[in-house]
Design an enzyme around this catalytic site. Structure first.
Site, PDB file in Angstrom:
ATOM      1  N   GLU A 110      -2.420   5.089   2.590  1.00 15.86           N
ATOM      2  CA  GLU A 110      -2.330   3.676   2.209  1.00 15.86           C
ATOM      3  C   GLU A 110      -3.660   3.070   1.778  1.00 15.86           C
ATOM      4  O   GLU A 110      -3.710   2.248   0.859  1.00 15.86           O
ATOM      5  CB  GLU A 110      -1.723   2.861   3.362  1.00 15.86           C
ATOM      6  CG  GLU A 110      -0.247   3.124   3.612  1.00 15.86           C
ATOM      7  CD  GLU A 110       0.031   4.363   4.452  1.00 15.86           C
ATOM      8  OE1 GLU A 110      -0.932   4.995   4.947  1.00 15.86           O
ATOM      9  OE2 GLU A 110       1.202   4.720   4.615  1.00 15.86           O
ATOM     10  N   ASP A 116       0.782  -1.243   0.000  1.00 14.52           N
ATOM     11  CA  ASP A 116       0.000   0.000   0.000  1.00 14.52           C
ATOM     12  C   ASP A 116       0.805   1.279   0.000  1.00 14.52           C
ATOM     13  O   ASP A 116       0.294   2.333   0.338  1.00 14.52           O
ATOM     14  CB  ASP A 116      -0.914   0.004   1.232  1.00 14.52           C
ATOM     15  CG  ASP A 116      -0.132  -0.117   2.547  1.00 14.52           C
ATOM     16  OD1 ASP A 116       1.108   0.005   2.509  1.00 14.52           O
ATOM     17  OD2 ASP A 116      -0.767  -0.327   3.595  1.00 14.52           O
ATOM     18  N   HIS A 153      11.940   5.472  13.686  1.00 14.70           N
ATOM     19  CA  HIS A 153      11.878   5.612  12.222  1.00 14.70           C
ATOM     20  C   HIS A 153      12.765   6.776  11.791  1.00 14.70           C
ATOM     21  O   HIS A 153      12.915   7.765  12.521  1.00 14.70           O
ATOM     22  CB  HIS A 153      10.407   5.874  11.855  1.00 14.70           C
ATOM     23  CG  HIS A 153      10.081   5.762  10.400  1.00 14.70           C
ATOM     24  ND1 HIS A 153      10.439   6.714   9.484  1.00 14.70           N
ATOM     25  CD2 HIS A 153       9.423   4.809   9.690  1.00 14.70           C
ATOM     26  CE1 HIS A 153      10.007   6.364   8.285  1.00 14.70           C
ATOM     27  NE2 HIS A 153       9.383   5.208   8.389  1.00 14.70           N
ATOM     28  N   HIS A 213       5.088   5.675  13.451  1.00 14.82           N
ATOM     29  CA  HIS A 213       5.585   6.493  12.330  1.00 14.82           C
ATOM     30  C   HIS A 213       4.523   7.013  11.379  1.00 14.82           C
ATOM     31  O   HIS A 213       4.790   7.820  10.512  1.00 14.82           O
ATOM     32  CB  HIS A 213       6.590   5.678  11.495  1.00 14.82           C
ATOM     33  CG  HIS A 213       5.937   4.547  10.727  1.00 14.82           C
ATOM     34  ND1 HIS A 213       5.347   4.742   9.498  1.00 14.82           N
ATOM     35  CD2 HIS A 213       5.757   3.245  11.010  1.00 14.82           C
ATOM     36  CE1 HIS A 213       4.853   3.597   9.062  1.00 14.82           C
ATOM     37  NE2 HIS A 213       5.079   2.673   9.965  1.00 14.82           N
ATOM     38  N   ARG A 235       1.747   8.563   8.924  1.00 15.70           N
ATOM     39  CA  ARG A 235       1.413   9.943   8.535  1.00 15.70           C
ATOM     40  C   ARG A 235       0.203  10.499   9.299  1.00 15.70           C
ATOM     41  O   ARG A 235       0.211  11.656   9.710  1.00 15.70           O
ATOM     42  CB  ARG A 235       1.091   9.988   7.033  1.00 15.70           C
ATOM     43  CG  ARG A 235       2.265  10.360   6.174  1.00 15.70           C
ATOM     44  CD  ARG A 235       1.854  10.553   4.710  1.00 15.70           C
ATOM     45  NE  ARG A 235       2.885  11.287   4.000  1.00 15.70           N
ATOM     46  CZ  ARG A 235       4.061  10.791   3.681  1.00 15.70           C
ATOM     47  NH1 ARG A 235       4.389   9.559   4.010  1.00 15.70           N
ATOM     48  NH2 ARG A 235       4.943  11.529   3.027  1.00 15.70           N
ATOM     49  N   GLU A 258      -0.346  -9.035  -1.197  1.00 13.51           N
ATOM     50  CA  GLU A 258      -1.035  -8.477  -0.037  1.00 13.51           C
ATOM     51  C   GLU A 258      -2.177  -7.561  -0.506  1.00 13.51           C
ATOM     52  O   GLU A 258      -2.294  -6.389  -0.120  1.00 13.51           O
ATOM     53  CB  GLU A 258      -0.081  -7.692   0.896  1.00 13.51           C
ATOM     54  CG  GLU A 258      -0.599  -7.527   2.310  1.00 13.51           C
ATOM     55  CD  GLU A 258       0.260  -6.625   3.184  1.00 13.51           C
ATOM     56  OE1 GLU A 258       0.241  -5.389   3.024  1.00 13.51           O
ATOM     57  OE2 GLU A 258       0.975  -7.172   4.040  1.00 13.51           O
TER      58      GLU A 258
HETATM   59  C1  UD1 Z   1       6.412   5.064   4.047  1.00 15.71           C
HETATM   60  C2  UD1 Z   1       5.084   4.664   3.416  1.00 15.71           C
HETATM   61  C3  UD1 Z   1       4.192   3.983   4.429  1.00 15.71           C
HETATM   62  C4  UD1 Z   1       4.916   2.849   5.123  1.00 15.71           C
HETATM   63  C5  UD1 Z   1       6.219   3.368   5.698  1.00 15.71           C
HETATM   64  C6  UD1 Z   1       7.001   2.247   6.311  1.00 15.71           C
HETATM   65  C7  UD1 Z   1       4.067   6.083   1.672  1.00 15.71           C
HETATM   66  C8  UD1 Z   1       3.328   7.320   1.397  1.00 15.71           C
HETATM   67  N1  UD1 Z   1       4.391   5.870   2.955  1.00 15.71           N
HETATM   68  O1  UD1 Z   1       6.121   6.077   5.022  1.00 15.71           O
HETATM   69  O2  UD1 Z   1       3.059   3.457   3.780  1.00 15.71           O
HETATM   70  O3  UD1 Z   1       4.109   2.349   6.155  1.00 15.71           O
HETATM   71  O4  UD1 Z   1       7.008   3.938   4.654  1.00 15.71           O
HETATM   72  O5  UD1 Z   1       8.054   2.736   7.099  1.00 15.71           O
HETATM   73  O6  UD1 Z   1       4.355   5.330   0.779  1.00 15.71           O
HETATM   74  N2  UD1 Z   1      13.713   8.567   5.723  1.00 15.71           N
HETATM   75  C9  UD1 Z   1      15.093   8.455   5.785  1.00 15.71           C
HETATM   76  N3  UD1 Z   1      15.668   7.241   5.563  1.00 15.71           N
HETATM   77  C10 UD1 Z   1      14.941   6.125   5.287  1.00 15.71           C
HETATM   78  C11 UD1 Z   1      13.548   6.238   5.247  1.00 15.71           C
HETATM   79  C12 UD1 Z   1      12.952   7.462   5.456  1.00 15.71           C
HETATM   80  O7  UD1 Z   1      15.783   9.431   6.032  1.00 15.71           O
HETATM   81  O8  UD1 Z   1      15.536   5.043   5.091  1.00 15.71           O
HETATM   82  C13 UD1 Z   1      13.083   9.897   5.970  1.00 15.71           C
HETATM   83  C14 UD1 Z   1      13.245  10.864   4.780  1.00 15.71           C
HETATM   84  O9  UD1 Z   1      13.395  12.177   5.266  1.00 15.71           O
HETATM   85  C15 UD1 Z   1      11.902  10.722   4.063  1.00 15.71           C
HETATM   86  C16 UD1 Z   1      10.965  10.551   5.236  1.00 15.71           C
HETATM   87  O10 UD1 Z   1      11.679   9.723   6.151  1.00 15.71           O
HETATM   88  O11 UD1 Z   1      11.586  11.838   3.271  1.00 15.71           O
HETATM   89  C17 UD1 Z   1       9.624   9.979   4.926  1.00 15.71           C
HETATM   90  O12 UD1 Z   1       9.708   8.805   4.119  1.00 15.71           O
HETATM   91  P1  UD1 Z   1       8.398   8.372   3.261  1.00 15.71           P
HETATM   92  O13 UD1 Z   1       8.702   7.101   2.533  1.00 15.71           O
HETATM   93  O14 UD1 Z   1       7.908   9.512   2.470  1.00 15.71           O
HETATM   94  O15 UD1 Z   1       7.304   8.123   4.370  1.00 15.71           O
HETATM   95  P2  UD1 Z   1       7.204   7.093   5.554  1.00 15.71           P
HETATM   96  O16 UD1 Z   1       6.541   7.811   6.671  1.00 15.71           O
HETATM   97  O17 UD1 Z   1       8.506   6.441   5.755  1.00 15.71           O
HETATM   98  N1  UDP Z   2      11.192  -3.410  11.509  1.00 14.97           N
HETATM   99  C1  UDP Z   2      12.580  -3.576  11.451  1.00 14.97           C
HETATM  100  N2  UDP Z   2      13.361  -2.764  12.223  1.00 14.97           N
HETATM  101  C2  UDP Z   2      12.857  -1.805  13.024  1.00 14.97           C
HETATM  102  C3  UDP Z   2      11.442  -1.621  13.053  1.00 14.97           C
HETATM  103  C4  UDP Z   2      10.645  -2.431  12.275  1.00 14.97           C
HETATM  104  O1  UDP Z   2      13.072  -4.443  10.729  1.00 14.97           O
HETATM  105  O2  UDP Z   2      13.631  -1.114  13.705  1.00 14.97           O
HETATM  106  C5  UDP Z   2      10.337  -4.277  10.644  1.00 14.97           C
HETATM  107  C6  UDP Z   2       9.150  -4.940  11.313  1.00 14.97           C
HETATM  108  O3  UDP Z   2       9.485  -6.209  11.817  1.00 14.97           O
HETATM  109  C7  UDP Z   2       8.134  -5.030  10.189  1.00 14.97           C
HETATM  110  C8  UDP Z   2       8.445  -3.826   9.332  1.00 14.97           C
HETATM  111  O4  UDP Z   2       9.773  -3.417   9.673  1.00 14.97           O
HETATM  112  O5  UDP Z   2       8.325  -6.194   9.387  1.00 14.97           O
HETATM  113  C9  UDP Z   2       7.468  -2.725   9.610  1.00 14.97           C
HETATM  114  O6  UDP Z   2       7.871  -1.564   8.969  1.00 14.97           O
HETATM  115  P1  UDP Z   2       7.199  -0.167   9.212  1.00 14.97           P
HETATM  116  O7  UDP Z   2       6.660  -0.097  10.583  1.00 14.97           O
HETATM  117  O8  UDP Z   2       8.191   0.838   8.765  1.00 14.97           O
HETATM  118  O9  UDP Z   2       6.025  -0.158   8.139  1.00 14.97           O
HETATM  119  P2  UDP Z   2       4.513  -0.673   8.154  1.00 14.97           P
HETATM  120  O10 UDP Z   2       4.458  -2.054   8.664  1.00 14.97           O
HETATM  121  O11 UDP Z   2       3.745   0.287   8.999  1.00 14.97           O
HETATM  122  O12 UDP Z   2       4.080  -0.557   6.728  1.00 14.97           O
END
Ligand code: UD1
Ligand code: UDP
Length: 376
Positions: free
Chosen positions: A135, A99, A249, A215, A217, A121
């Site tokens: 999502e 998603d 996160h 984490h 949104r 999924e």
């Molecule tokens: C994204 C997904 C969300 C998912 C989540 C899992 C979208 C809109 N959101 O949200 O569905 O549940 O990932 O974690 O697709 N950043 C880093 N390093 C990283 C990752 C993120 O610095 O490795 C920071 C960056 O500043 C980035 C921000 O986090 O711009 C947000 O990342 P983004 O993928 O836009 O949103 P998430 O909240 O991570």
């Molecule tokens: N996870 C990980 N390290 C962490 C936190 C989470 O490997 O420090 C794993 C967790 O086991 C799960 C996935 O990351 O499989 C969840 O990711 P996240 O919470 O970022 O996204 P969401 O599940 O909300 O889409």
């Protein structure tokens, strides 16, 4: 032998990578397929942790993450980049997962190139356009673009049928997260070494361990502040008996709020995101999981850990029905009450702390591979 079918697997964030990894492995090990991996790198470090853990080397990497990226930026960058890769590679099928915005962009790019789409999924729904945001809408729109719907549960299948999806296009396979978890947990990870001596010694492992992640949104801003404030006051109240570990996160908004509100508590440990192997280990050591994550609502019940979910609604009702997951919302009082109950009432705790796994038998990737072998 007939010509190999070319499959392009697309993902971009940590959870998609974890859940696609078993499928990458299953398809790459099968001579019927030429399986290629394209990552958008919507996440960077958190994606790379998973790629390392499962030893996956992407064939294409759009490396598109920007600090503080907006939804429109992710969508347009991913759409442009992925369409080019699909146009050049002309795969027989594109596989997307779940998603995220990468999911939607991948499915849309495949549609623009008239390449069939498989959605792993598929069919999870809350019925609320803004929860989880974005999502829920990413999933619905992806369903419209999908040819093969790999639903993890019967509930997900029913959701798709209700929307008019043809029954012969839906396959109930279980969730590949269970494959990933079973391939990872208890596989000889030295958590102490991974965390480092200082962090390891700072945590009193004799106490109850509460694992926290947050984490989403829709929780940014006020709700997240309220959640962290509730956790902070519980940390003080249960200082003698509870340790709270929170892998934070990488999102700067999340990090700032966590540090500001929970940074001073001696029994709250804000640590960097963990690699999947030590994280699975930490989940299995914890007494209780408090999270707004989607994937952890599926993993923790399989390990017999009660999960309190920091959301008003969930697209994963199966573990709620099984009694191991409860929704406690995202307001300070409801979060405080929800966690406190589990810390103080042993009866409620033990009712929730049983292994329940409505999400599959750990063979979902193999089922998907077999379906693709038959249908492509
Ligand atoms: C994204 C997904 C969300 C998912 C989540 C899992 C979208 C809109 N959101 O949200 O569905 O549940 O990932 O974690 O697709 N950043 C880093 N390093 C990283 C990752 C993120 O610095 O490795 C920071 C960056 O500043 C980035 C921000 O986090 O711009 C947000 O990342 P983004 O993928 O836009 O949103 P998430 O909240 O991570
Ligand atoms: N996870 C990980 N390290 C962490 C936190 C989470 O490997 O420090 C794993 C967790 O086991 C799960 C996935 O990351 O499989 C969840 O990711 P996240 O919470 O970022 O996204 P969401 O599940 O909300 O889409």
């Amino acid at each position: 032998m007939e010509q190999k079918k070319k499959i392009l697997l697309i993902f971009g964030t940590r959870p998609e990578a974890i859940k696609m990894a078993p499928l990458v492995k299953a398809l790459q090990a099968d001579e019927h397929f030429d399986a290629l991996v394209a990552v958008t790198a919507q996440h960077r470090e958190m994606l790379d942790q998973v790629l390392d853990c499962f030893a996956i080397k992407p064939d294409f990497d759009l490396n598109m993450m920007q600090p503080g990226q907006t939804l429109a930026q992710i969508t347009s960058r991913a759409l442009n980049g992925l369409q080019q890769i699909i146009a050049e590679q002309r795969p027989d099928l594109v596989l997307v997962h779940g998603d995220t915005t990468t999911t939607l962009a991948g499915a849309l790019a495949a549609f623009y190139e008239q390449v069939p789409v498989g959605h792993v999924e598929a069919g999870l729904r809350t019925g609320d356009k803004y929860a989880p945001y974005p999502e829920e809408m990413n999933r619905r729109l992806t369903s419209q673009l999908t040819d093969f719907h790999f639903a993890p549960t019967e509930t997900a299948r029913d959701n798709l049928l209700r929307e008019g999806t043809a029954a012969e296009r839906i396959f109930v396979t279980g969730n590949t997260v269970i494959d990933a978890l079973l391939q990872t947990v208890d596989k000889g990870c030295d958590l102490a070494q991974y965390l480092g001596t200082e962090t390891w010694q700072r945590i009193n492992w004799e106490k109850k361990l509460l694992l926290l992640t947050c984490h989403r949104r829709e929780n940014w801003g006020q709700p997240m502040q309220e959640i962290f404030a509730a956790v902070n006051s519980l940390a003080e109240e249960f200082q003698e008996s509870v340790e709270i570990v929170c892998p934070v996160h990488k999102n700067p908004l999340v990090r700032q709020a966590a540090r500001q509100i929970m940074g001073a508590a001696p029994n709250i440990h804000l640590i960097e995101p963990l690699d999947y192997r030590p994280f699975a280990q930490l989940m299995s050591l914890s007494s209780l999981v408090v999270t707004d994550s989607g994937g952890m609502q599926e993993e923790a019940p399989a390990l017999g850990k009660p999960v309190l979910v920091l959301r008003e609604v969930t697209e994963r009702p199966e573990a709620v029905a099984a009694g191991t997951v409860r929704l406690i919302g995202n307001r300070q009082q409801s979060v405080y009450d929800g966690i406190r109950l589990l810390l103080t009432d042993d009866t409620v705790y033990s009712q929730m702390a049983h292994a329940a796994n409505p999400y599959g038998d750990g063979k979902a990737a193999r089922y998907i591979r077999d379906i693709l072998q038959e249908r492509l």
